[in-house]
Design a protein around this motif. Structure first.
Motif, short mmCIF file in Angstrom:
data_model
loop_
_atom_site.label_atom_id
_atom_site.label_comp_id
_atom_site.label_asym_id
_atom_site.label_seq_id
_atom_site.Cartn_x
_atom_site.Cartn_y
_atom_site.Cartn_z
N CYS A 174 0.86 -1.19 0.00
CA CYS A 174 0.00 0.00 0.00
C CYS A 174 0.90 1.23 0.00
O CYS A 174 1.75 1.38 0.88
CB CYS A 174 -0.91 0.01 1.23
N GLY A 188 -4.77 -6.16 4.25
CA GLY A 188 -4.93 -6.36 2.81
C GLY A 188 -5.16 -7.82 2.50
O GLY A 188 -6.08 -8.46 3.04
N SER A 223 -3.80 -1.28 7.68
CA SER A 223 -4.91 -1.05 6.77
C SER A 223 -4.44 -0.09 5.68
O SER A 223 -3.45 0.62 5.85
CB SER A 223 -6.13 -0.47 7.50
N CYS A 224 -5.14 -0.09 4.57
CA CYS A 224 -4.79 0.77 3.45
C CYS A 224 -5.97 1.71 3.20
O CYS A 224 -7.05 1.28 2.81
CB CYS A 224 -4.49 -0.07 2.21
N ASP A 270 -4.30 5.61 -0.60
CA ASP A 270 -2.97 5.13 -0.93
C ASP A 270 -2.05 5.25 0.28
O ASP A 270 -0.83 5.33 0.14
CB ASP A 270 -2.40 5.95 -2.11
N SER A 271 -2.64 5.27 1.49
CA SER A 271 -1.86 5.49 2.71
C SER A 271 -1.99 4.30 3.65
O SER A 271 -3.10 3.99 4.09
CB SER A 271 -2.32 6.76 3.42
N PRO A 272 -0.89 3.63 3.99
CA PRO A 272 -0.95 2.56 4.99
C PRO A 272 -1.09 3.15 6.38
O PRO A 272 -0.49 4.18 6.70
CB PRO A 272 0.40 1.85 4.82
N ARG A 281 -0.32 7.15 10.36
CA ARG A 281 0.05 6.91 8.98
C ARG A 281 1.47 6.33 8.96
O ARG A 281 2.36 6.87 9.62
CB ARG A 281 0.01 8.21 8.18
#
Length: 253
Positions: free
Chosen positions: A42, A55, A69-70, A73-75, A85
């Motif tokens: 991600c 994911g 989590s994604c 476009d940010s894990p 983040r």
């Protein structure tokens, strides 16, 4: 040819027994058990594996403290009710760079809580510096200092200050009274940025802070890998597990 997965409980007392007599644990035909060889990707994170999940990697494929989590476009990583983040992850060095999502491109908080992580697994890097954010301040000063920033609370604009390093030594506290204080670690590069330009608070917070981590049950997982298994975790039992693929080849008729 059929493929099943044997789930072994990994504990210091039972590991040898399980390796000698694996029939003490029951096999599972759940296809999701085979997904532990998948990785998480991600944004800036690519091919992330154990102990992380998220994911395509199911929750049982890693430890609950490392659930990613994604979002867009940010894990993101959630710990102690706060979400961070993930700006960078180096699995070889076991290090993360995190930034609070509620302080990313923002300086005004809705939840007044310090940045805390599970200290048995995560440790703030030594070269981080504490940044103290004070909200809802009243002051006797007539001049506005360079470390002042404004927020709107319930429709009212408030004065707030940020302080780098040891809070008790800052002279602002001698002439100001603030309602809430929150501490956030920042990187040394962010400290240098704020020292050079005191208006760069938002940008400094976006640089995040560095964290090192350890991996619990590492010895058991090495044994699991030695027999061709994938290390995982059973949240119901609160124990690590070893997922081993077993191929059954039918006898010819």
């Amino acid at each position: 040819m059929r493929r099943h997965h044997l789930v072994l409980l990994l504990t210091a007392a039972t590991t040898v027994l399980l390796l000698v007599n694996p029939t003490v644990s029951s096999p599972s035909s759940d296809n999701s058990l085979s997904n532990c060889n998948r990785t998480f990707s991600c944004g800036p994170l690519v091919n992330v594996s154990y102990p992380f999940t998220g994911g395509d990697r199911p929750a049982h494929c890693g430890l609950p403290e490392f659930r990613l989590s994604c979002v867009g476009d940010s894990p993101e990583l959630t710990a102690n009710s706060l979400t961070y983040r993930v700006l960078a992850l180096e699995q070889a060095r076991r290090s993360l760079t995190l930034s609070r999502t509620d302080l990313y491109n923002n300086t005004c908080l809705q939840q007044y809580a310090n940045a805390t992580l599970n200290s048995t697994i995560f440790a703030f890097a030594r070269d981080n510096e504490d940044l103290t954010l004070t909200y809802g301040c009243s002051t006797l000063m007539t001049l506005k200092p360079a470390n002042l920033f404004n927020c709107e609370i319930n429709g009212t604009e408030t004065d707030n200050y940020y302080l780098i390093g040891a809070v008790p030594t800052d002279p602002i506290l001698n002439v100001s009274k603030c309602n809430v204080t929150v501490t956030v670690p920042i990187r040394q590069s962010a400290v240098s940025m704020l020292t050079a330009d005191r208006s760069k608070l938002r940008e400094a917070l976006m640089e995040g802070f560095d964290v090192n981590y350890t991996i619990p049950y590492e010895d058991q997982c090495l044994i699991c890998g030695g027999i061709g298994g994938e290390c995982g975790f059973d949240s119901d039992l609160g124990r690590p597990i070893c997922i081993v693929a077993i191929i059954f080849v039918p006898h010819p008729p």
